[in-house]
Scaffold this motif. Structure first.
Motif, PDB file in Angstrom:
ATOM      1  N   MET A  95     -15.193 -20.085 -63.409  1.00 43.17           N
ATOM      2  CA  MET A  95     -15.296 -20.337 -64.918  1.00 43.17           C
ATOM      3  C   MET A  95     -13.777 -20.804 -65.356  1.00 43.17           C
ATOM      4  O   MET A  95     -13.830 -21.454 -66.413  1.00 43.17           O
ATOM      5  CB  MET A  95     -15.800 -18.949 -65.662  1.00 43.17           C
ATOM      6  CG  MET A  95     -14.988 -17.727 -65.317  1.00 43.17           C
ATOM      7  SD  MET A  95     -15.679 -16.272 -66.013  1.00 43.17           S
ATOM      8  CE  MET A  95     -14.756 -16.234 -67.631  1.00 43.17           C
ATOM      9  N   CYS A  96     -12.787 -20.765 -64.623  1.00 45.45           N
ATOM     10  CA  CYS A  96     -11.544 -21.286 -65.120  1.00 45.45           C
ATOM     11  C   CYS A  96     -11.210 -22.497 -64.653  1.00 45.45           C
ATOM     12  O   CYS A  96     -10.422 -23.060 -65.020  1.00 45.45           O
ATOM     13  CB  CYS A  96     -10.401 -20.227 -64.805  1.00 45.45           C
ATOM     14  SG  CYS A  96     -10.465 -20.219 -63.042  1.00 45.45           S
ATOM     15  N   GLY A  97     -12.353 -23.273 -63.979  1.00 44.14           N
ATOM     16  CA  GLY A  97     -12.130 -24.480 -63.584  1.00 44.14           C
ATOM     17  C   GLY A  97     -11.436 -24.522 -62.113  1.00 44.14           C
ATOM     18  O   GLY A  97     -11.678 -25.544 -61.275  1.00 44.14           O
ATOM     19  N   ASN A  98     -11.084 -23.492 -61.773  1.00 44.53           N
ATOM     20  CA  ASN A  98     -10.568 -23.370 -60.346  1.00 44.53           C
ATOM     21  C   ASN A  98     -11.610 -23.418 -59.321  1.00 44.53           C
ATOM     22  O   ASN A  98     -12.777 -23.179 -59.540  1.00 44.53           O
ATOM     23  CB  ASN A  98      -9.629 -22.118 -59.979  1.00 44.53           C
ATOM     24  CG  ASN A  98      -8.103 -22.261 -60.391  1.00 44.53           C
ATOM     25  OD1 ASN A  98      -7.425 -23.638 -60.616  1.00 44.53           O
ATOM     26  ND2 ASN A  98      -7.444 -21.050 -60.462  1.00 44.53           N
ATOM     27  N   MET A  99     -11.122 -23.917 -58.076  1.00 41.93           N
ATOM     28  CA  MET A  99     -12.407 -23.862 -57.009  1.00 41.93           C
ATOM     29  C   MET A  99     -12.206 -22.976 -55.748  1.00 41.93           C
ATOM     30  O   MET A  99     -11.048 -22.649 -55.474  1.00 41.93           O
ATOM     31  CB  MET A  99     -12.327 -25.180 -56.158  1.00 41.93           C
ATOM     32  CG  MET A  99     -12.435 -26.587 -57.292  1.00 41.93           C
ATOM     33  SD  MET A  99     -14.096 -26.437 -57.643  1.00 41.93           S
ATOM     34  CE  MET A  99     -14.408 -27.979 -58.546  1.00 41.93           C
ATOM     35  N   VAL A 100     -13.128 -22.276 -55.709  1.00 40.59           N
ATOM     36  CA  VAL A 100     -13.407 -21.627 -54.472  1.00 40.59           C
ATOM     37  C   VAL A 100     -14.352 -22.245 -53.572  1.00 40.59           C
ATOM     38  O   VAL A 100     -14.809 -23.326 -53.923  1.00 40.59           O
ATOM     39  CB  VAL A 100     -13.828 -20.057 -54.538  1.00 40.59           C
ATOM     40  CG1 VAL A 100     -12.621 -19.330 -55.419  1.00 40.59           C
ATOM     41  CG2 VAL A 100     -15.148 -20.057 -55.245  1.00 40.59           C
ATOM     42  N   THR A 101     -14.754 -21.615 -52.339  1.00 42.99           N
ATOM     43  CA  THR A 101     -15.719 -22.338 -51.457  1.00 42.99           C
ATOM     44  C   THR A 101     -16.570 -21.630 -50.840  1.00 42.99           C
ATOM     45  O   THR A 101     -16.480 -20.312 -50.902  1.00 42.99           O
ATOM     46  CB  THR A 101     -15.018 -23.179 -50.324  1.00 42.99           C
ATOM     47  OG1 THR A 101     -14.230 -22.245 -49.459  1.00 42.99           O
ATOM     48  CG2 THR A 101     -13.840 -24.291 -50.811  1.00 42.99           C
ATOM     49  N   GLU A 102     -17.925 -22.233 -50.262  1.00 44.92           N
ATOM     50  CA  GLU A 102     -18.572 -21.316 -49.446  1.00 44.92           C
ATOM     51  C   GLU A 102     -18.482 -22.355 -48.181  1.00 44.92           C
ATOM     52  O   GLU A 102     -18.310 -23.331 -48.097  1.00 44.92           O
ATOM     53  CB  GLU A 102     -20.083 -21.126 -49.769  1.00 44.92           C
ATOM     54  CG  GLU A 102     -20.595 -22.553 -50.288  1.00 44.92           C
ATOM     55  CD  GLU A 102     -22.067 -22.305 -50.908  1.00 44.92           C
ATOM     56  OE1 GLU A 102     -22.438 -21.166 -50.711  1.00 44.92           O
ATOM     57  OE2 GLU A 102     -22.558 -23.215 -51.719  1.00 44.92           O
ATOM     58  N   ILE A 103     -18.498 -21.401 -46.890  1.00 44.41           N
ATOM     59  CA  ILE A 103     -18.265 -22.279 -45.722  1.00 44.41           C
ATOM     60  C   ILE A 103     -19.337 -21.711 -44.707  1.00 44.41           C
ATOM     61  O   ILE A 103     -19.586 -20.492 -44.491  1.00 44.41           O
ATOM     62  CB  ILE A 103     -16.693 -21.591 -44.948  1.00 44.41           C
ATOM     63  CG1 ILE A 103     -15.666 -21.816 -45.977  1.00 44.41           C
ATOM     64  CG2 ILE A 103     -16.501 -22.513 -43.971  1.00 44.41           C
ATOM     65  CD1 ILE A 103     -14.272 -21.296 -45.697  1.00 44.41           C
ATOM     66  N   PHE A 104     -19.726 -22.708 -43.963  1.00 40.70           N
ATOM     67  CA  PHE A 104     -20.780 -22.478 -43.027  1.00 40.70           C
ATOM     68  C   PHE A 104     -20.332 -22.808 -41.668  1.00 40.70           C
ATOM     69  O   PHE A 104     -19.879 -23.834 -41.375  1.00 40.70           O
ATOM     70  CB  PHE A 104     -22.180 -23.320 -43.228  1.00 40.70           C
ATOM     71  CG  PHE A 104     -22.515 -23.067 -44.746  1.00 40.70           C
ATOM     72  CD1 PHE A 104     -23.532 -22.152 -44.995  1.00 40.70           C
ATOM     73  CD2 PHE A 104     -22.067 -23.869 -45.792  1.00 40.70           C
ATOM     74  CE1 PHE A 104     -23.671 -21.894 -46.352  1.00 40.70           C
ATOM     75  CE2 PHE A 104     -22.464 -23.558 -47.117  1.00 40.70           C
ATOM     76  CZ  PHE A 104     -23.380 -22.501 -47.287  1.00 40.70           C
ATOM     77  N   PHE A 105     -20.569 -21.764 -40.522  1.00 43.20           N
ATOM     78  CA  PHE A 105     -20.078 -22.327 -39.341  1.00 43.20           C
ATOM     79  C   PHE A 105     -21.148 -22.319 -38.446  1.00 43.20           C
ATOM     80  O   PHE A 105     -22.231 -21.327 -38.482  1.00 43.20           O
ATOM     81  CB  PHE A 105     -19.283 -20.934 -38.525  1.00 43.20           C
ATOM     82  CG  PHE A 105     -18.022 -20.761 -39.593  1.00 43.20           C
ATOM     83  CD1 PHE A 105     -16.824 -21.464 -39.355  1.00 43.20           C
ATOM     84  CD2 PHE A 105     -17.816 -19.797 -40.486  1.00 43.20           C
ATOM     85  CE1 PHE A 105     -15.580 -21.624 -39.876  1.00 43.20           C
ATOM     86  CE2 PHE A 105     -16.762 -19.610 -41.277  1.00 43.20           C
ATOM     87  CZ  PHE A 105     -15.512 -20.503 -40.714  1.00 43.20           C
ATOM     88  N   ASP A 106     -21.454 -23.244 -37.683  1.00 41.25           N
ATOM     89  CA  ASP A 106     -22.865 -23.396 -36.568  1.00 41.25           C
ATOM     90  C   ASP A 106     -22.026 -23.974 -35.293  1.00 41.25           C
ATOM     91  O   ASP A 106     -21.632 -24.879 -34.995  1.00 41.25           O
ATOM     92  CB  ASP A 106     -23.789 -24.388 -37.349  1.00 41.25           C
ATOM     93  CG  ASP A 106     -24.657 -24.663 -36.195  1.00 41.25           C
ATOM     94  OD1 ASP A 106     -24.916 -23.874 -35.528  1.00 41.25           O
ATOM     95  OD2 ASP A 106     -25.463 -25.619 -36.478  1.00 41.25           O
ATOM     96  N   ARG A 107     -22.000 -22.754 -34.494  1.00 46.29           N
ATOM     97  CA  ARG A 107     -21.484 -22.715 -33.041  1.00 46.29           C
ATOM     98  C   ARG A 107     -20.241 -23.641 -33.181  1.00 46.29           C
ATOM     99  O   ARG A 107     -19.681 -24.589 -32.554  1.00 46.29           O
ATOM    100  CB  ARG A 107     -22.389 -23.379 -32.221  1.00 46.29           C
ATOM    101  CG  ARG A 107     -23.609 -22.320 -32.022  1.00 46.29           C
ATOM    102  CD  ARG A 107     -24.686 -22.882 -31.269  1.00 46.29           C
ATOM    103  NE  ARG A 107     -24.173 -23.221 -29.863  1.00 46.29           N
ATOM    104  CZ  ARG A 107     -24.289 -22.552 -28.925  1.00 46.29           C
ATOM    105  NH1 ARG A 107     -24.416 -21.193 -29.159  1.00 46.29           N
ATOM    106  NH2 ARG A 107     -23.779 -22.914 -27.612  1.00 46.29           N
ATOM    107  N   ALA A 108     -19.204 -23.499 -34.190  1.00 40.17           N
ATOM    108  CA  ALA A 108     -18.059 -24.039 -34.177  1.00 40.17           C
ATOM    109  C   ALA A 108     -17.278 -23.490 -32.997  1.00 40.17           C
ATOM    110  O   ALA A 108     -16.949 -22.454 -32.835  1.00 40.17           O
ATOM    111  CB  ALA A 108     -17.181 -23.761 -35.600  1.00 40.17           C
TER     112      ALA A 108
END
Ligand SMILES: Cc1cc2nc3c(=O)[nH]c(=O)nc-3n(C[C@H](O)[C@H](O)[C@H](O)COP(=O)(O)OP(=O)(O)OC[C@H]3O[C@@H](n4cnc5c(N)ncnc54)[C@H](O)[C@@H]3O)c2cc1C
Lengths: 311, 369
Positions: free
Chosen positions: B199-212
């Motif tokens: 909501m402040c404009g900063n970014m977070v993420t979601e990360i998906f690992f598939d047999r990395a």
């Protein structure tokens, strides 16, 4: 008649039909479409339809809108419908234009077809807007920095401020209750440390405190409306103050209860918390609560006023 | 009680103030994630080896005290520049304490030169406060781990080179005892990172690992032994990330804003500002407790975070209350702080979790769990 906090049947019916309409609005329905729908439903005719009971009906409608997350300048437009002279009402009641209260230079809804009302020397007055530059505001609603001057006078501003305060109180209570109930539902499902987080007192207690304040604010808003309908506006400022603080606390608690999910831009809280926050500063701002007038000098405040009115 | 800086610390502070001046208002806390200006700032610190200020000399650092490291970041926060990059704190300090000689040789130099950057990948959709229940899994196959699962809320992860991944190598039910730290190339096949806007404009993420695939040489510390490493590092970092300099910056920004908008003459505004000044001092008091207490300080670190967040949130709420409608412009410092400070009572451990740590450690109560 014994004491009762139940809404009159006709007022309850308003809340129900506004709620039903909100529920039927398709996801992503445009603002203009929703607005016309509200007009067709008779939302902006409430002051006319309800006459002596109209503040109670407006508070009920606004609370339902708050619960359903709809804002738009409904409080302003209802206030206009209740207070403006008859010759200005038709396009507003028909939902063709919105009406907005504002104090230049920053005013909401800078749409060329919107009617703007301001306060000048204690009177409400039409605002002639000459030039507008859009400004992004916390609430997320369209606003502009304008050059404008006061035009036709529309009578004393106090009834406008009273009506607006009550409408906003209703909305804040509804929005706050919805946030707290949604956050509580989340807290009863979300599991951390092998328990639902609602089982942790640190989560449960602030939610309880928030709902405690909102439940009181709801009664105050409805009581203030009933009194105003009977000609006594002494509880209005206290009602708005109470609703604003309670809703703000509810928003903060909801942000916190949802964890990181709760502070996402598109998350379950921000759309409402940003409006709740801005409403506290938006014109007409909260007026100071006149403690002695609100409390009265007898042994009761809310009930006392009713007894007095019955006399 | 001695409340004065030593002559060396005072000299260092003067040097810091001069060095940081050109970077004032880089705005690393709000709006920007990894802007070129912020990168230039980190590079300038790297040129003085200040990103490795408190690392031991043997690890390429300057061997300075936590006090000096605090002075540096407190000053950066007071000037609205930004927080320390994750790599130089949590990551590097853990490698220094628990990495092999080869790992130290491979990672520490590029980190202190700010040639590579890191994001922390701890939280998961179902494991936030209860990190010990995380499920993202790494399975050893030959000389590599195969990582599968999800992470979320990772600050800036879409802009970094490496992820500092906390994952499960033990049984699903192994709790805190089955966790391992891996360094994962953020661009490796099988890693997908999606930004999420706060909501402040900063970014977070979601990360998906598939047999990395992650080479076994990228494991830091023992398999299934990561819990102690990360808790030690988190507490260690709180005086670097939650400084009174930030609180003071917010306070004076509000004061200036009120002054510019002619609102400081109002007696009630002035009284509120006087009360808020006390919160600024309280935040400073807690960081002093932290700096003056060597050894296990997770209870005080929690107090410091709590006092810090409480102060900046109160300042932000007062800003909105005292500032009127002009304070509501979306990007006015007043509204920006309100939006940003709301996220601070969640990130880095929530307020409720900090309170329960204090109740346990300071008061001996069996709070919450
Ligand atoms: C700005 C920001 C940056 C972040 N950056 C990172 C990052 O870089 N890397 C990363 O891995 N994660 C990051 N996070 C995630 C952060 O660590 C988690 O959001 C946090 O630990 C809370 O987890 P949650 O969001 O799942 O909330 P939940 O754990 O679901 O908590 C919801 C509510 O329940 C309360 N609660 C939970 N358990 C208890 C208990 N036992 N007692 C009392 N109350 C309790 C919490 O305090 C909170 O109010 C970030 C989050 C934010 C907001």
């Amino acid at each position: 008649m014994s004491l009762s906090l139940d809404r009159d049947e006709s007022v309850a019916a308003v809340a129900e039909s506004v709620g039903r309409y909100c529920g039927s609005l398709a996801e992503g329905a445009g603002f203009a479409e929703a607005w016309r729908g509200f007009a067709e439903l008779g939302l902006f005719s409430l002051p006319e339809l309800f006459g002596d009971n109209s503040h109670a009906a407006m508070v009920a409608a606004m609370e339902t809108l708050g619960r359903n997350g709809f804002y738009g300048p409904v409080a302003d437009t209802l206030t206009f419908a209740a207070c403006a002279p008859a010759d200005l009402l038709e396009p507003v009641v028909a939902g063709e234009v919105v009406a907005c209260l504002g104090r230049p230079p920053l005013v909401p809804w800078p749409d060329a077809r919107a009617i703007h009302v301001t306060e000048a020397g204690g009177d409400a007055a039409l605002l002639e807007v000459e030039a507008a530059e859009p400004v992004a505001m916390l609430s997320g609603d369209p606003w502009a920095r304008v050059r404008a001057s006061a035009g036709r006078a529309l009578g004393p501003f106090v009834p406008w401020a009273d009506c607006y305060d009550l409408c906003v109180s209703g909305w804040l209570v509804g929005a706050g209750l919805d946030l707290v109930e949604a956050a509580s539902a989340h807290a009863s499902q979300r599991v951390q440390f092998g328990k639902t987080i609602g089982e942790f007192q640190a989560v449960a207690a602030p939610l309880a405190r928030a709902v405690l304040a909102l439940d009181a604010a709801k009664v105050l808003a409805e009581a203030a409306a009933a009194h105003l309908d009977a000609g006594d506006g002494r509880l209005v400022t206290a009602a708005r103050f109470s609703a604003a603080r309670a809703a703000e606390q509810a928003a903060i608690t909801a942000h916190q209860t949802y964890g990181a999910f709760g502070v996402l831009e598109g998350g379950p809280v921000y759309a409402r918390s940003r409006r709740i926050r801005q409403l506290a500063a938006q014109f007409p701002q909260e007026r100071p609560v006149d403690a002695l007038a609100a409390l009265g000098t007898g042994s009761l405040g809310i009930v006392r006023a009713q007894a007095e009115m019955a006399r | 009680m001695n409340l004065s800086l030593s002559p060396e610390d005072a000299d260092f502070l003067a040097e810091v103030q001069q060095a940081l001046e050109p970077f004032a208002d880089t705005r690393g806390f709000v709006v920007s994630n990894s802007t070129p200006e912020l990168k230039a700032f980190y590079k300038a610190l790297a040129a003085r080896n200040w990103l490795a200020l408190s690392w031991p000399v043997s690890a390429g650092g300057m061997g300075r005290s936590p006090v000096q490291e605090f002075l540096l970041w407190n000053e950066a926060h007071f000037r609205n520049i930004g927080r320390a990059p994750q790599g130089v704190g949590v990551v590097a300090k853990t490698i220094i304490r628990h990495g092999t000689e080869e790992q130290k040789a491979a990672w520490l130099d590029p980190i202190r030169r700010h040639d590579i950057t890191f994001a922390l990948a701890y939280s998961e959709p179902n494991a936030g406060s209860d990190l010990g229940s995380l499920q993202c899994k790494a399975v050893l196959e030959g000389d590599r781990y195969l990582v599968t699962g999800n992470k979320c809320w990772n600050s800036k992860a879409h802009t970094v080179d490496y992820l500092w991944l906390l994952c499960r190598t033990g049984e699903a039910s192994s709790g805190k005892k089955g966790l391992t730290l891996l360094i994962v190339d953020a661009k490796a096949p099988g890693v997908v990172i999606r930004p999420l806007e706060l909501m402040c404009g900063n970014m977070v993420t979601e990360i998906f690992f598939d047999r990395a695939e992650v080479p076994v040489t990228h494991r830091i510390g023992p398999e299934n032994g990561a819990w102690r490493l990360i808790t030690e590092a988190l507490a260690d970092e709180r005086y670097v990330h939650f400084t009174p300099g930030r609180v003071r910056y917010d306070y004076f920004t509000l004061r200036r804003w009120l002054e510019e908008h002619g609102r400081l003459d109002d007696p009630s505004a002035r009284r509120r500002m006087d009360e808020l000044a006390v919160l600024v001092l309280q935040a400073e008091a807690h960081v002093l407790r932290l700096l003056a207490t060597p050894g296990d300080s997770s209870g005080i670190a929690a107090s410091n975070k709590l006092a810090h967040v409480n102060a900046i949130q109160q300042i932000a709420r007062a800003a909105i209350a005292l500032g009127g409608i002009e304070a509501m412009e979306l990007d006015a410092p007043t509204s920006l702080h309100w939006r940003q400070t709301m996220t601070e009572s969640i990130g880095g451990g929530t307020t409720e979790i900090m309170e329960s740590i204090i109740a346990r450690q300071r008061l001996g109560l069996a709070a919450n769990r």
